[in-house]
Design a protein around this motif. Structure first.
Motif, PDB file in Angstrom:
ATOM      1  N   SER A 169     -13.240  44.116  33.508  1.00  0.00           N
ATOM      2  CA  SER A 169     -13.716  45.303  34.188  1.00  0.00           C
ATOM      3  C   SER A 169     -12.758  45.665  35.283  1.00  0.00           C
ATOM      4  O   SER A 169     -11.811  44.968  35.579  1.00  0.00           O
ATOM      5  N   GLY A 170     -13.051  46.791  35.958  1.00  0.00           N
ATOM      6  CA  GLY A 170     -12.175  47.215  37.038  1.00  0.00           C
ATOM      7  C   GLY A 170     -11.105  48.129  36.515  1.00  0.00           C
ATOM      8  O   GLY A 170     -11.171  48.671  35.430  1.00  0.00           O
ATOM      9  N   THR A 171     -10.051  48.312  37.287  1.00  0.00           N
ATOM     10  CA  THR A 171      -8.988  49.219  36.908  1.00  0.00           C
ATOM     11  C   THR A 171      -7.660  48.529  36.984  1.00  0.00           C
ATOM     12  O   THR A 171      -7.462  47.573  37.715  1.00  0.00           O
ATOM     13  N   LEU A 172      -6.730  49.043  36.197  1.00  0.00           N
ATOM     14  CA  LEU A 172      -5.353  48.618  36.297  1.00  0.00           C
ATOM     15  C   LEU A 172      -4.676  49.500  37.326  1.00  0.00           C
ATOM     16  O   LEU A 172      -4.902  50.701  37.366  1.00  0.00           O
ATOM     17  N   SER A 188      -4.923  36.596  36.617  1.00  0.00           N
ATOM     18  CA  SER A 188      -5.417  35.702  35.574  1.00  0.00           C
ATOM     19  C   SER A 188      -4.245  35.295  34.688  1.00  0.00           C
ATOM     20  O   SER A 188      -3.158  35.878  34.757  1.00  0.00           O
ATOM     21  N   VAL A 189      -4.465  34.292  33.852  1.00  0.00           N
ATOM     22  CA  VAL A 189      -3.381  33.824  32.974  1.00  0.00           C
ATOM     23  C   VAL A 189      -2.891  34.944  32.052  1.00  0.00           C
ATOM     24  O   VAL A 189      -1.685  35.153  31.911  1.00  0.00           O
ATOM     25  N   PRO A 190      -3.788  35.726  31.386  1.00  0.00           N
ATOM     26  CA  PRO A 190      -3.297  36.831  30.557  1.00  0.00           C
ATOM     27  C   PRO A 190      -2.502  37.865  31.342  1.00  0.00           C
ATOM     28  O   PRO A 190      -1.474  38.358  30.869  1.00  0.00           O
ATOM     29  N   VAL A 191      -2.967  38.226  32.548  1.00  0.00           N
ATOM     30  CA  VAL A 191      -2.247  39.217  33.357  1.00  0.00           C
ATOM     31  C   VAL A 191      -0.884  38.672  33.774  1.00  0.00           C
ATOM     32  O   VAL A 191       0.130  39.376  33.725  1.00  0.00           O
ATOM     33  N   TRP A 192      -0.859  37.397  34.177  1.00  0.00           N
ATOM     34  CA  TRP A 192       0.425  36.772  34.534  1.00  0.00           C
ATOM     35  C   TRP A 192       1.381  36.788  33.337  1.00  0.00           C
ATOM     36  O   TRP A 192       2.573  37.086  33.482  1.00  0.00           O
ATOM     37  N   ALA A 193       0.876  36.485  32.148  1.00  0.00           N
ATOM     38  CA  ALA A 193       1.719  36.477  30.947  1.00  0.00           C
ATOM     39  C   ALA A 193       2.256  37.877  30.656  1.00  0.00           C
ATOM     40  O   ALA A 193       3.417  38.047  30.272  1.00  0.00           O
ATOM     41  N   ILE A 194       1.408  38.907  30.842  1.00  0.00           N
ATOM     42  CA  ILE A 194       1.843  40.287  30.588  1.00  0.00           C
ATOM     43  C   ILE A 194       2.925  40.703  31.579  1.00  0.00           C
ATOM     44  O   ILE A 194       3.934  41.307  31.200  1.00  0.00           O
ATOM     45  N   GLU A 208      -5.108  43.727  36.646  1.00  0.00           N
ATOM     46  CA  GLU A 208      -6.389  43.349  36.059  1.00  0.00           C
ATOM     47  C   GLU A 208      -6.350  43.492  34.548  1.00  0.00           C
ATOM     48  O   GLU A 208      -5.460  44.126  33.993  1.00  0.00           O
ATOM     49  N   GLU A 209      -7.339  42.890  33.895  1.00  0.00           N
ATOM     50  CA  GLU A 209      -7.462  42.972  32.443  1.00  0.00           C
ATOM     51  C   GLU A 209      -8.365  44.140  32.063  1.00  0.00           C
ATOM     52  O   GLU A 209      -9.235  44.549  32.828  1.00  0.00           O
ATOM     53  N   ARG A 210      -8.144  44.642  30.870  1.00  0.00           N
ATOM     54  CA  ARG A 210      -9.016  45.658  30.305  1.00  0.00           C
ATOM     55  C   ARG A 210      -9.145  45.427  28.806  1.00  0.00           C
ATOM     56  O   ARG A 210      -8.291  44.786  28.186  1.00  0.00           O
ATOM     57  N   GLN A 211     -10.184  45.978  28.212  1.00  0.00           N
ATOM     58  CA  GLN A 211     -10.376  45.894  26.769  1.00  0.00           C
ATOM     59  C   GLN A 211      -9.552  46.971  26.075  1.00  0.00           C
ATOM     60  O   GLN A 211      -9.116  47.944  26.698  1.00  0.00           O
TER      61      GLN A 211
END
Length: 300
Positions: free
Chosen positions: A4-7, A59-65, A158-161
């Motif tokens: 949730s939230g925004t990028l 988060s780990v996914p955001v860091w990886a991106i 942040e992450e998003r779907q």
């Protein structure tokens, strides 16, 4: 994890040193952030220090991106461009949508393979869940203007779907050219034709979204298979090591048994020799006594 939230870009922070926070190993993010905030505060830049202090550990996914965006600049740009082409293709025919979808899918596959290596080098295990979170965030970031800029700069926060077809579809398709109609054509045929076109457009976009989601699920399954293969390889190595240790233990047990047998034989030989020594000592004592008596007689 709920996405949730925004990028967003950290555009409110003017210090270029903020960029370094998105290049350090994830475990060192908090320390580097606090050190940067302290330097800014000491320099009298309290507002900037407070802004840096508010930055959250990715988060780990955001860091990886973000790591991917800095290490694979061309590949990330190619993915973003492929997404743009897909959005424009939604205004065209079905074949254009299919071609654009395939191009974006290939670009996403390149990025997902790269993120697997990034996660492994960072000490993280690529899981199906992580792959789904990464692919969903990448798909969203490529469709949103502000998020796209954050993605290209490696500043995703942040992450998003994965987006729905309304985000991928872009603007509404223009109305199809009207055909010359026969005078005998019912007057409501044109509206019906436009309705069919709109239905076809929605179905085309829905198919595109489903293909995107299917691709994300496929990438997640591939990551899961890779993880399963890694675990199987580790299990085989551990099994081989356990078998080797078992063989060593069996060999050591055989050596112990052999040594125990040799010890028993040596103890038996020692007992026999002690017995023989006692007998010899008794015989010698008798011989000495007899010799003494005989010498006394001879002297008498």
């Amino acid at each position: 994890m709920r996405c949730s939230g925004t990028l967003a870009l950290v555009s409110s922070e003017p210090s270029r040193n903020v960029d370094t926070l998105y290049t350090v190993p994830l475990a060192e993010f908090t320390r580097h952030r606090n050190e940067l905030a302290a330097r800014l505060r000491q320099a009298g830049r309290r507002d900037e220090a407070a802004a840096v202090r508010r930055l959250r550990r990715p988060s780990v996914p955001v860091w990886a991106i973000n790591t991917l965006a800095r290490q694979e600049v061309d590949a990330v740009r190619a993915f973003a461009d492929a997404t743009d082409r897909l959005k424009r293709a939604q205004l065209g025919d079905r074949q254009a949508v299919a071609d654009a979808t395939q191009a974006q899918r290939r670009a996403l596959q390149v990025l997902m393979r790269s993120t697997e290596g990034i996660l492994r080098r960072g000490g993280f295990t690529p899981t199906a869940q992580a792959a789904q979170r990464i692919s969903g965030t990448l798909l969203w970031a490529a469709t949103d203007r502000e998020a796209r800029q954050a993605l290209l700069q490696g500043r995703v926060t942040e992450e998003r779907q994965a987006p729905g077809f309304e985000a991928l579809g872009g603007a509404r398709a223009p109305r199809a050219p009207e055909r010359a109609t026969d005078r005998r054509e019912p007057p409501d045929e044109a509206p019906r034709s436009e309705a069919r076109i709109r239905v076809a457009e929605r179905r085309s976009r829905a198919r595109a979204v489903e293909e995107h989601r299917a691709q994300a699920a496929l990438e997640a399954r591939r990551a899961a298979r890779a993880q399963a293969d890694d675990l199987a390889t580790k299990a085989r190595a551990l099994e081989e090591e356990a078998a080797a240790r078992a063989r060593e233990a069996a060999e050591a047990a055989r050596v112990v048994i052999d040594l125990q047998r040799q010890l028993g034989q040596a103890e038996a030989r020692a007992r026999a020799r002690r017995s023989a020594a006692r007998k010899t000592a008794v015989s010698a004592k008798r011989a000495r006594r007899d010799a003494t008596r005989l010498a006394a007689k001879l002297q008498g």
